[in-house]
Design a protein around this motif. Structure first.
Motif, mmCIF file in Angstrom:
data_model
loop_
_atom_site.group_PDB
_atom_site.id
_atom_site.type_symbol
_atom_site.label_atom_id
_atom_site.label_comp_id
_atom_site.label_asym_id
_atom_site.label_seq_id
_atom_site.Cartn_x
_atom_site.Cartn_y
_atom_site.Cartn_z
ATOM 1 N N LEU A 44 0.680 -0.813 0.146
ATOM 2 C CA LEU A 44 -0.021 0.048 0.083
ATOM 3 C C LEU A 44 1.033 0.968 0.224
ATOM 4 C CD1 LEU A 44 -2.834 -1.622 2.466
ATOM 5 C CD2 LEU A 44 -3.015 -1.456 0.317
ATOM 6 N N TYR A 89 1.211 6.886 2.972
ATOM 7 C CA TYR A 89 -0.331 6.256 1.579
ATOM 8 C C TYR A 89 -0.221 6.375 0.583
ATOM 9 C CZ TYR A 89 -4.297 3.382 1.601
ATOM 10 O OH TYR A 89 -5.132 1.798 1.125
ATOM 11 N N ASN A 90 -0.130 5.186 0.178
ATOM 12 C CA ASN A 90 -0.127 5.343 -1.576
ATOM 13 C C ASN A 90 1.511 5.591 -1.928
ATOM 14 O OD1 ASN A 90 -2.360 3.751 -2.309
ATOM 15 N ND2 ASN A 90 -3.420 5.229 -2.203
#
Length: 523
Positions: free
Chosen positions: A120, A289-290
């Motif tokens: 992720l 995140y990402n």
């Protein structure tokens, strides 16, 4: 004073063999006499700061290395069920053991922690609590759904921290600086530092505005006014004994992983309807995140994916970057990514500045200037040595003015008191700046993690940086400034630690800075 210095030298030499390149041996308490005396309130603050970063350690020293902390024998245990929920808090217990596979009975190990989901592009740092009995608790905020993995690293065993503390106290001036003096065909070089023993004539370069001390040995044939350059000469070798070297072994006890006794991961589910989110005791600055940074404070984050967006954000702005090479990375990123920013180096040194970049069409100016000594650069003209506090006093301020500051890594080898004094002068200047122009945006950067080896650990360990970061956060608390937590942004990321973070991290830092500048709406 000379007699006192001679006594110090005699005692010092009795315990440490003489080395090449040892022109001075000075205790930092002796050096505290140099520079401006702090006010009673500042002296009290300094004592409170030093108490707040006091580090526990073994009561008995000098035991065989087998009794020291061994990351390979240590282990961690994840508490709670295998499935937990967003908004909760993951608790991990760490149990440190020695090379004999026996539990340690004291704390003081320097541990860092990260919770991450590689698929992720997600990661967040953990907060480590030392119970001072060989056991530690790590808390992680649960911020995204998916499988999350725990990563615990022992940066230094407690026995190594004892050595680092000793170096701070007994050998703070282990990095050598020199200056070149030149007049016509005559040139000389002499040693320089924040203070020097009074056993030979000195040139006093104490800053008249701040009182920051800096001295060089006076050249034999030239005057003090002929000083041309400043540079780092070397780092003292053989700083520690063969016994102490055992606590700084790469792959054994220097930035080594601690393994799980059982499971290394949990599955995080979306928050339940009746679940009350746990307060963020970790007080994390943000998370990835990402592969994009997401701050956890009230600000809205925007990611500037093209140069046009950056130009729109900076239109009509003047950005002053002051400090070390880690803030210079921001200048280099912007001038490389935004073609309209025309860079003028004006015969400046390639890496040291000062630098200037201008977009005349959009009325943008970005500048960089390094901070004053101590400065671990190869060669800097003395005319380019400027203290950050003095530069702040020369900035008019206002709603279109941005000030970015990074001061820290060059102070790693010095006592924390020296860093406190430098931050005190910067804080005074910032208070003056914000008093005359409260709308000025000011952002200060913490020190990030770096790659460590047995050599650089003794003068540039992350342990020195974590102390300095705690001091920086405390000293600027309550001021109308932003803290960019480079420590967390490097710890939470999957890329290897480096004093100059890789482009992916710099890009996220720039996005964070631009989001603060532009006050973008949440997307």
């Amino acid at each position: 004073m000379s007699t006192f210095y001679n006594i110090q030298s005699t005692i010092h030499l009795a315990f440490k063999s003489s080395q090449i390149l040892q022109p001075l041996t000075v205790n930092h308490k002796y050096c505290a006499e140099f520079g401006q005396k702090p006010t009673a309130e500042e002296a009290k603050e300094e004592q409170n700061l030093l108490s707040s970063i006091a580090w526990p350690g073994p009561l008995v020293q000098g035991l065989p290395v087998e009794f020291s902390s061994d990351p390979a024998n240590s282990y961690f245990v994840i508490q709670g069920p295998e499935e937990q929920h967003i908004g909760g808090q993951l608790v991990v217990d760490v149990h440190v053991q020695n090379f004999l596979d026996l539990p340690k009975k004291h704390g003081g190990d320097f541990l860092i922690a990260r919770l991450h989901s590689p698929e992720l592009g997600a990661g967040v740092s953990g907060k480590v609590y030392d119970h001072q009995d060989g056991n530690y608790t790590v808390l992680f905020p649960l911020l995204w759904a998916g499988k999350v993995w725990v990563e615990i690293t022992m940066v230094h065993p407690s026995e190594a921290v004892v050595v680092l503390k000793r170096l701070q106290e007994e050998d703070p001036y282990r990095v050598f600086f020199k200056s070149l003096f030149r007049s016509g065909a005559i040139s000389e070089t002499t040693f320089c530092n924040l203070c020097l023993p009074l056993n030979q004539p000195l040139c006093n370069y104490t800053d008249l505005e701040t009182g920051e001390p800096w001295y060089c040995y006076k050249p034999k044939r030239l005057g003090c006014d002929t000083r041309v350059t400043h540079y780092k000469e070397d780092i003292k070798q053989k700083l520690i004994t063969e016994y102490e070297e055992q606590f700084f072994q790469g792959g054994i006890n220097l930035k080594c992983p601690i393994h799980a006794s059982e499971r290394r991961s949990v599955t995080v589910l979306p928050a339940g309807e009746e679940q009350t989110p746990v307060k963020n005791h970790h007080a994390a600055f943000g998370y990835y995140y990402n592969n994009s940074w997401r701050p956890l404070n009230a600000m809205d984050m925007h990611h500037f994916k093209d140069s046009a967006a950056i130009t729109r954000c900076l239109k009509g702005k003047i950005v002053h970057m002051l400090g070390d090479s880690t803030v210079r990375q921001w200048f280099e990123y912007l001038t490389a990514f935004v073609p309209n920013l025309e860079r003028f180096d004006l015969y400046s040194s390639k890496n040291k500045g000062p630098f200037l970049a201008v977009d005349s069409k959009n009325n943008i100016m970005v500048s960089y200037r390094s901070h004053g000594p101590p400065l671990n650069y190869n060669t800097v003209f003395t005319s380019d040595l400027r203290y950050v506090s003095n530069e702040l006093d020369r900035i008019e301020g206002g709603p279109n003015i941005v000030v970015l500051v990074s001061v820290g890594p060059h102070f790693n080898s010095f006592p924390v008191e020296v860093y406190i004094r430098r931050l005190r002068y910067i804080r005074r200047a910032l208070v003056r700046l914000l008093n005359r122009e409260p709308a000025t945006l000011v952002m200060i950067r913490t020190i990030n993690m770096r790659k460590l080896n047995p050599g650089n650990s003794l003068s540039n360990s992350d342990w020195f940086s974590v102390q300095q970061n705690a001091v920086l956060r405390a000293m600027f608390q309550g001021l109308n400034i932003q803290i960019l937590d480079a420590w967390e942004m490097t710890l939470a990321h999957h890329l290897p630690h480096d004093i100059h973070p890789p482009p992916a991290i710099i890009e996220n830092m720039i996005d964070l800075i631009l989001s603060c500048i532009c006050g973008v709406e949440k997307t």
